[in-house]
Enzyme design. Structure first.
Site, PDB file in Angstrom:
ATOM      1  N   ASP A  10       0.854  -1.183   0.000  1.00  0.00           N
ATOM      2  CA  ASP A  10       0.000   0.000   0.000  1.00  0.00           C
ATOM      3  C   ASP A  10       0.890   1.232   0.000  1.00  0.00           C
ATOM      4  O   ASP A  10       1.767   1.374   0.872  1.00  0.00           O
ATOM      5  CB  ASP A  10      -0.908   0.017   1.229  1.00  0.00           C
ATOM      6  CG  ASP A  10      -2.007  -1.037   1.164  1.00  0.00           C
ATOM      7  OD1 ASP A  10      -2.074  -1.752   0.145  1.00  0.00           O
ATOM      8  OD2 ASP A  10      -2.781  -1.140   2.130  1.00  0.00           O
ATOM      9  N   ASP A  31     -14.952  -3.492  -1.816  1.00  0.00           N
ATOM     10  CA  ASP A  31     -14.565  -3.270  -0.424  1.00  0.00           C
ATOM     11  C   ASP A  31     -15.841  -3.038   0.377  1.00  0.00           C
ATOM     12  O   ASP A  31     -16.649  -2.181   0.014  1.00  0.00           O
ATOM     13  CB  ASP A  31     -13.646  -2.055  -0.306  1.00  0.00           C
ATOM     14  CG  ASP A  31     -12.458  -2.134  -1.257  1.00  0.00           C
ATOM     15  OD1 ASP A  31     -12.024  -3.258  -1.558  1.00  0.00           O
ATOM     16  OD2 ASP A  31     -11.973  -1.079  -1.695  1.00  0.00           O
TER      17      ASP A  31
END
Length: 257
Positions: A8, A129
């Site tokens: 990330d 998500d």
């Protein structure tokens, strides 16, 4: 089953968030390229990159870092975060990114997703998500009323190559994946499901392996690799191609709840 290490990116650094909270970020490395090369050296067959700045702003921000990672690796890279129009997707794929991950746009402009799937077959993945089964958008900052499974079905029709399902409440927590939700999604659609969020141990991966037959083909692992709760090489031996074990995984209450 694929075990896919995650990087990330936030302000050019390798970080992990806790439950998607940008205010709870932990920096693991200032050099994402070196981290990516380390995962490749340990046997990774894919790399998962998320541009957290891009997810927040709506357009890719860490392009130089993404390009450097892609150039440094021989394995394919999939990238998400801020891909909300054709130009951004094309820009990333032209950098050598193998698969673009679309998230917010799947809710806000599903017709564009279908067009991109037709234009770039097998290169468009949809990232779903969710919090408590409902889809979150815009870098996890907003939650819709749309059910994750319903969106997944629509994206199959649109032509997505796969679904990456992230349980936000488990992401970065090391609490284990949401097995019941993954089972429900895999049984509802006909394309591969890649699990993301909460994987903390080889046991978690073995429990996911029990879902491989119904379509859960991979697991994205982030924090557990950085905290060394999981060694990538060991995970690949346990559940990857040519895995050493053929012993049925733990099918206790956690896997069948």
């Amino acid at each position: 089953m694929d075990v896919i290490p995650a990087i990330d990116l936030l302000e050019g650094r390798c970080v992990r968030l806790y439950q998607g909270d940008y205010d709870q970020s932990q920096v693991f490395s200032e050099n994402p390229v070196e981290v990516a090369k380390a995962w490749e050296a340990q046997g990774a067959q894919w790399l998962h990159l998320v541009d957290l700045d891009g997810a927040k702003t709506g357009q890719p921000v860490n392009l130089d870092t993404i390009a450097a990672v892609v150039e440094a690796l021989e394995i394919p890279v999939q990238v998400g975060g801020g891909l909300r129009d054709r130009n951004r997707v094309t820009q990333l794929l032209n950098l050598g990114v193998r698969r673009g991950i679309l998230g917010t746009v799947a809710i806000e402009n599903p017709d564009l997703v279908q067009e991109l799937c037709q234009e770039f077959p097998d290169q468009i993945v949809v990232g779903i998500d969710a919090r408590e089964g409902r889809v979150a958008t815009r870098g996890w900052l907003e939650t819709s009323e749309i059910l994750a499974v319903d969106l997944a079905k629509r994206m199959v029709t649109a032509g997505a190559a796969a679904i990456i399902y992230t349980d936000i409440q488990r992401d970065g927590t090391l609490q284990g994946p949401n097995i019941p939700m993954l089972r429900e999604m895999a049984e509802a659609i006909t394309i591969p499901v890649i699990a993301s969020g909460g994987v903390s141990s080889i046991t978690d991966l073995l429990n996911l392996l029990a879902l491989e037959a119904i379509g859960v083909t991979g697991a994205i692992v982030g924090k557990a690799l950085y905290t060394e709760d999981i060694a990538l090489s060991e995970a690949l031996r346990a559940v990857g191609p040519g895995r050493w074990q053929d012993v049925p995984p733990d099918l206790g209450s956690s896997a069948l709840a």
